[in-house]
Design a protein around this motif. Structure first.
Motif, PDB file in Angstrom:
ATOM      1  N   HIS A  90     201.912  33.551  27.868  1.00 12.90           N
ATOM      2  CA  HIS A  90     201.611  32.540  28.886  1.00 12.90           C
ATOM      3  C   HIS A  90     201.580  31.154  28.262  1.00 12.90           C
ATOM      4  O   HIS A  90     202.201  30.208  28.785  1.00 12.90           O
ATOM      5  N   GLN A  91     200.854  31.011  27.153  1.00 10.20           N
ATOM      6  CA  GLN A  91     200.741  29.714  26.504  1.00 10.20           C
ATOM      7  C   GLN A  91     202.098  29.208  26.033  1.00 10.20           C
ATOM      8  O   GLN A  91     202.417  28.029  26.142  1.00 10.20           O
ATOM      9  N   LEU A  95     204.055  25.685  27.160  1.00 10.50           N
ATOM     10  CA  LEU A  95     204.442  24.679  26.173  1.00 10.50           C
ATOM     11  C   LEU A  95     205.952  24.581  26.003  1.00 10.50           C
ATOM     12  O   LEU A  95     206.467  23.529  25.618  1.00 10.50           O
ATOM     13  N   SER A  96     206.674  25.649  26.306  1.00  9.02           N
ATOM     14  CA  SER A  96     208.134  25.576  26.284  1.00  9.02           C
ATOM     15  C   SER A  96     208.629  24.596  27.331  1.00  9.02           C
ATOM     16  O   SER A  96     209.572  23.824  27.098  1.00  9.02           O
ATOM     17  N   GLU A  97     208.005  24.617  28.511  1.00 11.36           N
ATOM     18  CA  GLU A  97     208.385  23.680  29.565  1.00 11.36           C
ATOM     19  C   GLU A  97     208.019  22.252  29.171  1.00 11.36           C
ATOM     20  O   GLU A  97     208.778  21.311  29.429  1.00 11.36           O
ATOM     21  N   VAL A  98     206.852  22.090  28.551  1.00 16.55           N
ATOM     22  CA  VAL A  98     206.457  20.765  28.067  1.00 16.55           C
ATOM     23  C   VAL A  98     207.479  20.250  27.062  1.00 16.55           C
ATOM     24  O   VAL A  98     207.926  19.098  27.131  1.00 16.55           O
ATOM     25  N   ILE A 168     201.011  22.475  32.400  1.00 18.30           N
ATOM     26  CA  ILE A 168     202.027  21.529  31.942  1.00 18.30           C
ATOM     27  C   ILE A 168     201.548  20.089  32.078  1.00 18.30           C
ATOM     28  O   ILE A 168     201.692  19.271  31.162  1.00 18.30           O
ATOM     29  N   ASP A 169     200.964  19.753  33.220  1.00 18.84           N
ATOM     30  CA  ASP A 169     200.537  18.377  33.454  1.00 18.84           C
ATOM     31  C   ASP A 169     199.426  17.944  32.504  1.00 18.84           C
ATOM     32  O   ASP A 169     199.309  16.753  32.182  1.00 18.84           O
TER      33      ASP A 169
END
Length: 258
Positions: A90-91, A95-98, A168-169
């Motif tokens: 999950h983490q 962070l991949s999207e970030v 993400i935000d």
């Protein structure tokens, strides 16, 4: 540093979140996942998040690796069957999207349970085994800094593997809160400065000497006193998973839609 001053600073940082993320130079995100999970009594980061039932004895009884399974160089994982519904999965997904939105690199710092953590991540994940994981969080941060230096990164985001409520935000908000790339930003919760935290290349030398379990809190406090760090209000950062009862409570709340 007074509590009122920190609160005022945190409010200002929160108001700045709507701004465009400040990106100058290369950015590396380090997801720290090297701990032994001693209080948890098993491989905490490999626990599933889709059920209130925790993983069975296969995870609970996995011992910490007694030695590195790979070299100290980062590796791109090649194992199949990743588990995106585990805590670390999950983490990593968040962070991949970030990283994708920022054009940043993402490196997972592993340690005690390298093989098990690796099995929960996708084949494309970049892993760096920290052979000194027993020395505490500071050694994992130092390992991340060495990799950031190798990438010639100017900004390093330190994120923890068990802060489940952050999205993400929240991470992007750290970049939005700063007007200059050399401004450090970290979470502020329960009257303390902590992760996730943005560091500048000027901090790398100090970070590379860290050891023990206190991590970079002393450096964050120093930068705050110098007026070179923004404390961003982030109440959800206070929630991390250290025990099975905490994970069970989190899963129960999630199931109830709390």
């Amino acid at each position: 540093m007074t509590a009122n001053a920190m609160k005022a600073n945190a409010v200002k940082a929160r108001a700045a979140e709507a701004a465009k993320p400040c990106i100058q130079g290369r950015v590396m995100i380090a997801l720290l996942a090297a701990g032994e999970s001693r209080r948890f009594g098993g491989v905490k980061l490999a626990q599933p998040l889709f059920s209130e039932e925790l993983a069975g004895d296969d995870f609970a009884s996995v011992p910490a690796d007694s030695k590195p399974t790979e070299s100290k160089q980062p590796e791109a994982k090649s194992e199949a069957s990743p588990s995106p519904t585990t805590l670390i999965g999950h983490q990593y997904g968040v962070l991949s999207e970030v990283a994708a939105r920022l054009g940043a690199s993402l490196c997972v710092i592993t340690g005690a349970h390298h093989e098990t953590v690796a099995s929960c991540l996708p084949p494309s994940a970049t892993l760096l085994h920290n052979p000194d994981w027993q020395g505490g969080l500071g050694h994992s941060i130092a390992a991340a800094v060495r990799q950031a230096k190798a990438q010639r990164a100017e900004t390093l985001l330190i994120a923890l593997g068990d802060q489940l409520l952050l999205g993400i935000d929240d991470y992007l908000g750290l970049f939005r809160a700063r007007a200059r790339a050399d401004t450090r930003v970290c979470a502020y919760y329960e009257l303390t400065l902590g992760a996730p935290a943005l560091f500048h290349v000027e901090d790398f030398e100090a970070l590379s000497t860290l050891s023990g379990d206190r991590g970079a809190k002393a450096l964050l406090s120093q930068r705050y006193r110098e007026g070179r760090l923004i404390a961003m209000a982030m109440d959800d950062a206070r929630v991390d998973i250290d025990t099975r009862s905490q994970l069970s409570a989190y899963l129960a709340r999630s199931k109830a839609g709390a």
